[in-house]
Design an enzyme around this catalytic site. Structure first.
Site, short mmCIF file in Angstrom:
data_model
loop_
_atom_site.label_atom_id
_atom_site.label_comp_id
_atom_site.label_asym_id
_atom_site.label_seq_id
_atom_site.Cartn_x
_atom_site.Cartn_y
_atom_site.Cartn_z
N ARG A 210 19.09 -13.15 5.54
CA ARG A 210 20.45 -12.87 5.12
C ARG A 210 21.11 -14.19 4.72
O ARG A 210 20.78 -15.26 5.26
CB ARG A 210 21.25 -12.19 6.23
CG ARG A 210 21.47 -13.07 7.43
CD ARG A 210 21.98 -12.31 8.64
NE ARG A 210 22.27 -13.18 9.74
CZ ARG A 210 21.38 -13.88 10.45
NH1 ARG A 210 20.10 -13.82 10.14
NH2 ARG A 210 21.74 -14.66 11.44
N HIS B 216 0.85 -1.19 0.00
CA HIS B 216 0.00 0.00 0.00
C HIS B 216 0.89 1.24 0.00
O HIS B 216 2.04 1.19 0.44
CB HIS B 216 -0.93 0.01 1.22
CG HIS B 216 -2.02 -0.99 1.11
ND1 HIS B 216 -3.19 -0.73 0.44
CD2 HIS B 216 -2.13 -2.25 1.59
CE1 HIS B 216 -3.97 -1.78 0.50
NE2 HIS B 216 -3.35 -2.73 1.19
#
Length: 189
Positions: free
Chosen positions: A182, A119
């Protein structure tokens, strides 16, 4: 306005303004997705019936080698492409307006969320939606409860650990963990 026009706009990354004709068409398409997933999740379905409903949901053929364990949620359906020999475990949620492509030989664990919309951040434009595709390469394993965010590409042979939140691209043949995810090693290590 037709669904093909909306898909073209979504796949081009065009913002969809709240209360626009595109937004209304997206909502109507979502109602169809809710109907189909309601049928899919309403009781036991033979594997062939599951694939038939998944094909109806996506509007594309689903290979007989694909396995999906319900329940499964999709709030659009028409912008998902699934390769061959894909396994999708129970509880997955796909928000595919921006496009989800799943390569051959992928394993998707329990309760994985794949999101392709954001959004607008501006309070006055919060109803506007910004699509970005998720591309999952060949032979990817996504662990249970992982979340894949809009605009992410996951390279071939990669592993996404359980509960990882993937906010950026994952290199091929790497293992990612954590939130944000990661790289911790190569699948060859």
């Amino acid at each position: 306005m037709e669904l093909d026009d909306l898909l073209q706009a979504l796949n081009a990354g065009q913002a969809i303004p709240g209360d626009s004709p595109w937004h209304l068409l997206m909502h109507r398409t979502s109602q169809e997705a809710l109907r189909i997933t309601g049928e899919l999740n309403g009781g036991y379905q033979e594997p062939q019936r599951v694939r038939k409903l998944l094909s109806e949901l996506t509007g594309t053929p689903i290979d007989e080698s694909v396995t999906l364990f319900p329940p499964f949620s999709s709030d659009f359906g028409k912008n998902t492409r699934i390769g061959c020999r894909v396994f999708i475990n129970a509880g997955c949620k796909f928000q595919d307006q921006g496009g989800i492509t799943i390569g051959d030989d992928c394993l998707i664990g329990h309760n994985v969320v794949i999101a392709t919309l954001n959004h607008d951040v501006a309070p006055g434009r919060r109803a506007d939606m910004h699509p970005a595709p998720v591309w999952i390469g060949r032979n990817v394993w996504i662990g249970a409860n992982a979340t894949i965010l809009p605009g992410v590409t996951i390279g071939d042979d990669a592993v996404v650990a359980a509960a990882a939140v993937v906010t950026r691209d994952v290199p091929a043949r790497s293992v990612v963990v954590g939130s944000p995810a990661r790289v911790v090693r190569s699948v060859d290590d």
